[in-house]
Design a protein around this motif. Sequence first.
Motif, PDB file in Angstrom:
ATOM      1  N   GLU A  73       0.840  -1.202   0.000  1.00 10.10           N
ATOM      2  CA  GLU A  73       0.000   0.000   0.000  1.00 10.10           C
ATOM      3  C   GLU A  73       0.874   1.249   0.000  1.00 10.10           C
ATOM      4  O   GLU A  73       0.608   2.215  -0.730  1.00 10.10           O
ATOM      5  CB  GLU A  73      -0.910  -0.005   1.231  1.00 10.10           C
ATOM      6  CG  GLU A  73      -1.975   1.068   1.235  1.00 10.10           C
ATOM      7  CD  GLU A  73      -3.092   0.808   0.235  1.00 10.10           C
ATOM      8  OE1 GLU A  73      -3.332   1.711  -0.607  1.00 10.10           O
ATOM      9  OE2 GLU A  73      -3.718  -0.257   0.279  1.00 10.10           O
ATOM     10  N   TYR A  76       2.485   1.668  -3.430  1.00  8.16           N
ATOM     11  CA  TYR A  76       1.534   2.097  -4.457  1.00  8.16           C
ATOM     12  C   TYR A  76       1.250   3.602  -4.365  1.00  8.16           C
ATOM     13  O   TYR A  76       1.093   4.280  -5.391  1.00  8.16           O
ATOM     14  CB  TYR A  76       0.237   1.308  -4.346  1.00  8.16           C
ATOM     15  CG  TYR A  76      -0.776   1.675  -5.386  1.00  8.16           C
ATOM     16  CD1 TYR A  76      -0.481   1.597  -6.746  1.00  8.16           C
ATOM     17  CD2 TYR A  76      -2.043   2.148  -5.021  1.00  8.16           C
ATOM     18  CE1 TYR A  76      -1.412   1.955  -7.709  1.00  8.16           C
ATOM     19  CE2 TYR A  76      -2.977   2.498  -5.976  1.00  8.16           C
ATOM     20  CZ  TYR A  76      -2.659   2.410  -7.315  1.00  8.16           C
ATOM     21  OH  TYR A  76      -3.579   2.774  -8.262  1.00  8.16           O
ATOM     22  N   GLY A  79      -1.371   5.537  -6.406  1.00  3.80           N
ATOM     23  CA  GLY A  79      -1.183   5.671  -7.849  1.00  3.80           C
ATOM     24  C   GLY A  79      -0.322   6.834  -8.269  1.00  3.80           C
ATOM     25  O   GLY A  79      -0.329   7.213  -9.448  1.00  3.80           O
ATOM     26  N   ALA A  86       3.648   3.786 -10.085  1.00  2.07           N
ATOM     27  CA  ALA A  86       3.096   3.166  -8.887  1.00  2.07           C
ATOM     28  C   ALA A  86       3.054   1.643  -9.030  1.00  2.07           C
ATOM     29  O   ALA A  86       3.348   0.902  -8.084  1.00  2.07           O
ATOM     30  CB  ALA A  86       1.699   3.713  -8.609  1.00  2.07           C
ATOM     31  N   PHE A  87       2.699   1.197 -10.230  1.00  5.18           N
ATOM     32  CA  PHE A  87       2.643  -0.245 -10.489  1.00  5.18           C
ATOM     33  C   PHE A  87       4.029  -0.868 -10.353  1.00  5.18           C
ATOM     34  O   PHE A  87       4.204  -1.906  -9.712  1.00  5.18           O
ATOM     35  CB  PHE A  87       2.071  -0.496 -11.880  1.00  5.18           C
ATOM     36  CG  PHE A  87       1.737  -1.936 -12.159  1.00  5.18           C
ATOM     37  CD1 PHE A  87       0.540  -2.471 -11.723  1.00  5.18           C
ATOM     38  CD2 PHE A  87       2.620  -2.753 -12.845  1.00  5.18           C
ATOM     39  CE1 PHE A  87       0.224  -3.796 -11.971  1.00  5.18           C
ATOM     40  CE2 PHE A  87       2.312  -4.082 -13.095  1.00  5.18           C
ATOM     41  CZ  PHE A  87       1.103  -4.599 -12.658  1.00  5.18           C
ATOM     42  N   THR A  90       5.211  -1.317  -6.781  1.00  2.45           N
ATOM     43  CA  THR A  90       4.713  -2.484  -6.046  1.00  2.45           C
ATOM     44  C   THR A  90       5.572  -3.714  -6.337  1.00  2.45           C
ATOM     45  O   THR A  90       5.778  -4.553  -5.455  1.00  2.45           O
ATOM     46  CB  THR A  90       3.232  -2.786  -6.387  1.00  2.45           C
ATOM     47  OG1 THR A  90       3.107  -3.101  -7.780  1.00  2.45           O
ATOM     48  CG2 THR A  90       2.334  -1.621  -6.028  1.00  2.45           C
ATOM     49  N   VAL A 131      -4.256  -4.421  -3.568  1.00  2.31           N
ATOM     50  CA  VAL A 131      -3.420  -3.281  -3.965  1.00  2.31           C
ATOM     51  C   VAL A 131      -2.916  -3.487  -5.389  1.00  2.31           C
ATOM     52  O   VAL A 131      -2.995  -2.586  -6.232  1.00  2.31           O
ATOM     53  CB  VAL A 131      -2.226  -3.109  -3.002  1.00  2.31           C
ATOM     54  CG1 VAL A 131      -1.299  -1.998  -3.507  1.00  2.31           C
ATOM     55  CG2 VAL A 131      -2.702  -2.780  -1.598  1.00  2.31           C
ATOM     56  N   ALA A 135      -3.796  -1.367  -8.794  1.00  2.00           N
ATOM     57  CA  ALA A 135      -2.737  -0.793  -9.629  1.00  2.00           C
ATOM     58  C   ALA A 135      -2.894  -1.234 -11.080  1.00  2.00           C
ATOM     59  O   ALA A 135      -2.736  -0.438 -12.010  1.00  2.00           O
ATOM     60  CB  ALA A 135      -1.378  -1.212  -9.087  1.00  2.00           C
ATOM     61  N   SER A 155      -2.582  -8.712 -12.389  1.00  2.00           N
ATOM     62  CA  SER A 155      -1.933  -8.699 -11.077  1.00  2.00           C
ATOM     63  C   SER A 155      -1.343 -10.062 -10.740  1.00  2.00           C
ATOM     64  O   SER A 155      -0.243 -10.152 -10.179  1.00  2.00           O
ATOM     65  CB  SER A 155      -2.923  -8.256  -9.992  1.00  2.00           C
ATOM     66  OG  SER A 155      -3.991  -9.173  -9.859  1.00  2.00           O
TER      67      SER A 155
END
Length: 204
Positions: A73, A76, A79, A86-87, A90, A131, A135, A155
Amino acid sequence: MKRGYHHGNLRQALVEAALALISEKGPQGFTLSEAAKLAEVTPAAVYRHFAGREDLIAEVARQGYDIFAALMEYAYNDGKPSALAAFEATGRAYLAFARKYPGHYPAMFESGLTFNAHPELALVAGKARAVLERAAEKLSDHLPADRRPPPTMVSNHVWAMSHGVVELFTRGNPGAKSPFPPEDLLEAGIGIYLRGLGLIAPDR
């Protein structure tokens, strides 16, 4: 006085003992008696808090998933500064977690625990997965609805890729088996995958 009783939290003392043993021997490589000895309590005392070794490992895994979800979290960051950044953050967080928590990670992913037998694990693991799904969903916002890949599929693919990089190139002696840093391998893999789906523009 026994160490576990001295600090007033025998349950957590046993978790800490299990973490040390898992880091050294893996989740299947130690006995409940060894955990009790490391926590400086009798084996009988363990059963006041855990039904058995699997129950103890499940608590280690649950705490790990809690930390993992919070780390994902944080990475991320709602975003920001962009959906892609952000992706990718993670993914890097996944690698960082595996390095920083060498006891929790095997308990979570290598112990053979099932969510059916331990539904509390499914609940907390779902937070981390949510999360990554969020994303993935944000990455496809610019595509027409009928061309957006399922966020769960995206994901899970990236989760599997991250896990593979951890297992092959991060655990044990980091980087020993690859001429590239694990972070670079994962970032390149994610980039190729996302371009293949049309989620990001191709390289020029």
